[in-house]
Motif scaffolding. Structure first.
Motif: not given
Length: 224
Positions: A19-35
């Motif tokens: 973020x250019x304002x607060x510097x927070x990382x913008x990383x998203x981790x998507x969990x793949x459901x295990x069937x």
């Protein structure tokens, strides 16, 4: 495409990592459901799943040390009963003929049934069991005989003690033997006699069982 910062809400481009304002990382981790595999039920939330690994099961009938004690007892008990019963009227025959023969025959019969190698220690334990069972039957028959003919056994024992005392040259030995003819002395004498029989039964049974294994190995080696 724009999105908002999850911390401060500042609008950001999609590809921006911080973020250019607060510097927070913008990383998203998507969990793949295990069937779960087909046919396997999904555990309920909060429950502990049961392990699916199968543990090795010992073969049926085999006890610790590889001896099938249940089968061996079926072979040993009748022989032990006969040995204990006949040892009462004929101690020498029972202890030095029937007991070794019963131990060797029982171990040999078990070996033929099991069809697997036996160690000397295993044969000794099986022979010791034959000795213990034989002593148990001997003790039971002894108690029954004494309860039926208590006076006869007491008179015979006192007569034997007096005879031994008369043959002893040492006066102190004579006094000790005479004490054994008293009521308390007779109880002590019977206790010592039973302990001696127990030790003899155990030693002969143990050594005969080990001898059965040694004879079996020698016979198998000669046939090869």
């Amino acid at each position: 495409m724009q999105r908002d910062c999850y911390r401060c809400g500042h609008p950001l481009e999609e590809a921006v990592a911080f973020c250019s304002s607060c510097g927070a990382p913008q990383v998203r981790v998507t969990a793949v459901p295990k069937h779960p595999p087909e046919g396997q039920e999904t555990p309920a939330p909060g429950s502990t799943p049961l392990p699916t690994t199968a543990f090795p099961v010992s073969p049926a009938g085999h006890a610790r040390g590889g001896i099938e004690w249940k089968y061996f007892c079926r072979v040993a008990v009748p022989l032990s009963a006969l040995t204990g019963m006949l040892t009462l009227p004929w101690p020498s025959l029972g202890l030095f003929v029937l007991l070794p023969a019963s131990s060797i025959w029982a171990v040999t019969r078990y070996w033929q049934h099991r069809a697997a190698p036996l160690r000397g220690g295993q044969g000794a334990r099986m022979g010791a069991l034959v000795g213990l069972l034989s002593f148990g039957f001997f003790f039971a028959f002894f108690l029954m005989a004494v309860s039926v003919s208590q006076a006869k056994y007491r008179d015979d024992m006192i007569g034997m003690i007096h005879e031994r005392a008369a043959q002893a040259p040492d006066p102190q030995t004579q006094q000790i033997l005479q004490w054994f003819a008293t009521p308390n002395g007779l109880i002590t004498f019977f206790a010592i006699l039973l302990v001696a029989f127990f030790v003899i039964f155990l030693i002969i049974g143990l050594s005969s069982g080990a001898l059965a294994v040694a004879l079996g190995k020698a016979r198998n080696h000669s046939q090869v």
